[in-house]
Each structure stands twice: as structure tokens, then as C-alpha cells.
Design a protein around this motif. Structure first.
Motif, mmCIF file in Angstrom:
data_model
loop_
_atom_site.group_PDB
_atom_site.id
_atom_site.type_symbol
_atom_site.label_atom_id
_atom_site.label_comp_id
_atom_site.label_asym_id
_atom_site.label_seq_id
_atom_site.Cartn_x
_atom_site.Cartn_y
_atom_site.Cartn_z
ATOM 1 N N SER A 30 -2.336 12.331 3.758
ATOM 2 C CA SER A 30 -2.418 10.706 3.312
ATOM 3 C C SER A 30 -1.754 9.816 3.972
ATOM 4 O O SER A 30 -0.646 10.407 4.722
ATOM 5 C CB SER A 30 -1.996 10.764 1.824
ATOM 6 N N LEU A 32 -0.396 7.128 2.674
ATOM 7 C CA LEU A 32 0.307 6.739 1.736
ATOM 8 C C LEU A 32 1.738 7.309 1.246
ATOM 9 O O LEU A 32 1.788 8.656 1.551
ATOM 10 C CB LEU A 32 -0.204 6.555 0.080
ATOM 11 N N ASP A 33 2.750 6.904 0.773
ATOM 12 C CA ASP A 33 4.154 7.478 0.414
ATOM 13 C C ASP A 33 3.907 8.045 -0.921
ATOM 14 O O ASP A 33 2.986 7.929 -1.549
ATOM 15 C CB ASP A 33 5.215 6.551 0.711
ATOM 16 N N GLU A 34 4.933 8.874 -1.179
ATOM 17 C CA GLU A 34 4.866 9.428 -2.630
ATOM 18 C C GLU A 34 4.823 8.577 -3.801
ATOM 19 O O GLU A 34 4.189 9.021 -4.620
ATOM 20 C CB GLU A 34 6.129 10.587 -2.610
ATOM 21 N N ARG A 35 5.221 7.334 -3.645
ATOM 22 C CA ARG A 35 5.122 6.240 -4.844
ATOM 23 C C ARG A 35 3.631 5.725 -4.732
ATOM 24 O O ARG A 35 3.054 5.676 -5.757
ATOM 25 C CB ARG A 35 6.274 5.452 -4.807
ATOM 26 N N ALA A 36 3.191 5.274 -3.678
ATOM 27 C CA ALA A 36 2.219 4.501 -3.515
ATOM 28 C C ALA A 36 0.683 5.575 -3.758
ATOM 29 O O ALA A 36 -0.135 5.090 -4.436
ATOM 30 C CB ALA A 36 1.879 4.061 -1.999
ATOM 31 N N ILE A 37 0.986 6.698 -3.686
ATOM 32 C CA ILE A 37 -0.340 7.650 -3.718
ATOM 33 C C ILE A 37 -0.213 7.687 -5.447
ATOM 34 O O ILE A 37 -1.305 8.386 -5.948
ATOM 35 C CB ILE A 37 0.015 9.083 -3.298
ATOM 36 N N ARG A 38 0.633 7.451 -6.143
ATOM 37 C CA ARG A 38 0.444 7.621 -7.693
ATOM 38 C C ARG A 38 -0.060 6.453 -8.327
ATOM 39 O O ARG A 38 -0.115 6.516 -9.628
ATOM 40 C CB ARG A 38 1.811 7.782 -8.177
ATOM 41 N N ARG A 39 -0.758 5.456 -7.670
ATOM 42 C CA ARG A 39 -1.160 4.416 -8.398
ATOM 43 C C ARG A 39 -2.223 4.407 -9.444
ATOM 44 O O ARG A 39 -2.472 3.705 -10.108
ATOM 45 C CB ARG A 39 -1.294 3.218 -7.330
ATOM 46 N N GLU A 111 -6.193 -0.789 -6.628
ATOM 47 C CA GLU A 111 -6.104 -1.776 -5.629
ATOM 48 C C GLU A 111 -6.584 -1.774 -4.373
ATOM 49 O O GLU A 111 -6.287 -2.090 -3.180
ATOM 50 C CB GLU A 111 -4.615 -2.260 -5.604
ATOM 51 N N VAL A 113 -6.448 0.667 -2.016
ATOM 52 C CA VAL A 113 -5.662 1.153 -0.947
ATOM 53 C C VAL A 113 -6.186 2.591 -0.487
ATOM 54 O O VAL A 113 -6.220 3.439 -1.152
ATOM 55 C CB VAL A 113 -4.243 1.461 -1.163
ATOM 56 N N ARG A 244 5.966 -0.547 -12.069
ATOM 57 C CA ARG A 244 6.465 -0.310 -10.635
ATOM 58 C C ARG A 244 7.477 0.928 -10.364
ATOM 59 O O ARG A 244 6.969 1.627 -9.430
ATOM 60 C CB ARG A 244 7.387 -1.478 -10.237
#
Length: 282
Positions: A30, A32-39, A111, A113, A244
Motif C-alpha cells: 500500500s 498509505l500509512d497505517e492510519r490512512a489505510i484504516r479510513r 475520500e 484515496v 481522527r
């Protein structure tokens, strides 16, 4: 799945998007980082509904994340542009969900991403479907059929969460709960009516079918004429978590308590004579 020692009510609860175990190779692939992937994750929804097990209902929950595999889609809703190789001819490549990047193997998180920085091997995608998607649905279908045989009917409550604000209209807040019954097609109207009444009495705002009428699980399993009913419930994330930081907020315990009341009162419908007579017929 978390199962009670004995199933005492004709309900099955399901949380298909609350999985939080992200495979290392998926994270490596991915962008994405580990937080962004959880959206896209329905964080904590399985925990919000844990009380149903004490009530006597099984709780199906995914441990894999929606961004890796979405079991609330048809088995082969796949975007050919995502993959290195040719998809099988039976893949549904033209659905609205595929067009939006949210097929069985998602292209984006919320969003819009993008998840991946390179095409995925087709075989890897098909392996996820064969080894995880199909066993998940086999288990869920088996639970519902066993429930229907035992009680004469079964009710699936498909549990989800939603962002608090409307992406296309910043500042516009969603209702506290959205109930989806495919506009009356997936369950007896009494079930959705009583669910809405309970939540409203508990002080929540409730919408019906807009913007979420129910996904593949609700549509596929909801067959009222055959004694299997499906109702989707979407919970506004701001009620129980910081969107957030992805941590519980001060309202978490209250939502847990209220959902315990909701599940108990909904499960008492048969004793209250609210079910249509055909539901109990075999």
C-alpha cells in the motif's frame, strides 16, 4: 465469530467491516500509512454489539480489514484496471461499486484515496476470495439457515458505522443511525419500524435507507418470503469515537449501553406479537 453457549433468540448479528488485522504484505504493497489505510474501517463496531452474545445471539465479525477484502460485495466485483493479468469472465467489472473504487478488492479507502501504487496479481485477488470471502459467507449462510430451522425464522442485523459528516457537503452532519432494508425488500416492515422506534426513544435521530439502503449482505440474505430477514444498521462514528485519532470518545460507554437495550427490545418483538403470522410458518 463469537457464539453464546446456547442461541436463545432468532437473531444473528454481523460486523463485516470492523476487522483490524492488517496483513504485513498488504501494508507493504500500500502507498498509505497505517492510519490512512484504516479510513474505511468500521472501527469498534464489533465491540459496540458484544452484548448480543450475552443475549443469546451469535456475532459474526471479520478480523481482516475491509480495505483488504470486502465481504459486503458480490464475490467478484473487481476493477480490471487494478490487476496484472486477466480477470475471469464471470467477474462483475461494471458495477457502481467497482466504478467508485470499492469493489470486493477495493482500489480506494474513503475520500477516494488510492490504496496501491502498483497493479496486483490477479491470482492474489482470487486467492483472497477463495480462502477468506467464501468461507466467511458459508459460515454466515449456515448460521442463518440453522437459526431459521430452529426458530422458524431468522433476522440478520448487519452492523456498520459511517462518517459523521457528508463528504460532498462539509459541515452537514448525518443522522445518528441509518437503517437500511432495501426500501422494504429485505425484511418485514415491522422489524425496521420497531428498530427505528427503539432508537428514537433512546434519544437518537434515525434515517431510513438514505444514504444507505443496505449492501450486498442485506440484499443477498434478506428473503422475507423464505423466513430470513436482513436489516442494516449504520452508526454515526462521532457518537462513540474520535474520527481522527480512531480512539473511543466519552460517548462510547453510553452507545454500548443503548445498543444492549436496542438489541434486547428488538429481540422481544415475537413475544409482543409484532411479527406477521407468516414468519413463524414452515
Amino acid at each position: 465469530m463469537i457464539a453464546p453457549a446456547e442461541q436463545r433468540i432468532p437473531f444473528v448479528f454481523d460486523s463485516p467491516h470492523s476487522g483490524r488485522s492488517y496483513p504485513a504484505d498488504f501494508l507493504a504493497a500500500s502507498r498509505l500509512d497505517e492510519r490512512a489505510i484504516r479510513r474505511s474501517e468500521d472501527t469498534f463496531v464489533d465491540e459496540l454489539f458484544l452484548s448480543v452474545v450475552r443475549l443469546g445471539a451469535p456475532l459474526m465479525r471479520a478480523n481482516f480489514p475491509r480495505a483488504w477484502l470486502d465481504v459486503n460485495r458480490e464475490p467478484y466485483e473487481l476493477d480490471p484496471g487494478m490487476f496484472d493479468g486477466v480477470l475471469p469472465p464471470y467477474a462483475n467489472v461494471r458495477s457502481m461499486r467497482v466504478a467508485g473504487g470499492l469493489g470486493t478488492i477495493a482500489r480506494v479507502v474513503s475520500e477516494n484515496v488510492e490504496i496501491y501504487d502498483r497493479p496486483l496479481p490477479v491470482d492474489a485477488a482470487l486467492e483472497r476470495i477463495e480462502s477468506v470471502y467464501k468461507p466467511y459467507h458459508d459460515r454466515l449462510a449456515g448460521l442463518l439457515e440453522a437459526t431459521r430451522r430452529r426458530f422458524g425464522f431468522a433476522v440478520l442485523v448487519d452492523c456498520h458505522s459511517m462518517p459523521s459528516s457528508v463528504r460532498s457537503a462539509p459541515g452537514r452532519m448525518r443522522a445518528d443511525f441509518v437503517l437500511g432494508d432495501r426500501y422494504g425488500a429485505s425484511c418485514a416492515p415491522e422489524i425496521a419500524d420497531v428498530a427505528a422506534t427503539i432508537l428514537s426513544r433512546l434519544g437518537y435521530t434515525v434515517a431510513r435507507n438514505k444514504p444507505y439502503a443496505g449492501g450486498h449482505i442485506t440484499e443477498h440474505y434478506g428473503r422475507p418470503a423464505e423466513g430470513i430477514h436482513a436489516l442494516q444498521i449504520e452508526i454515526n462514528r462521532a457518537l462513540y469515537m474520535n474520527e481522527r485519532s480512531l480512539q473511543p470518545n466519552a460517548g462510547f460507554a453510553q452507545v454500548v449501553a443503548d445498543l444492549a437495550i436496542f438489541a434486547r427490545e428488538l429481540s422481544e418483538m415475537p413475544d409482543g406479537g409484532l411479527w406477521p403470522m407468516p414468519l413463524a410458518a414452515e
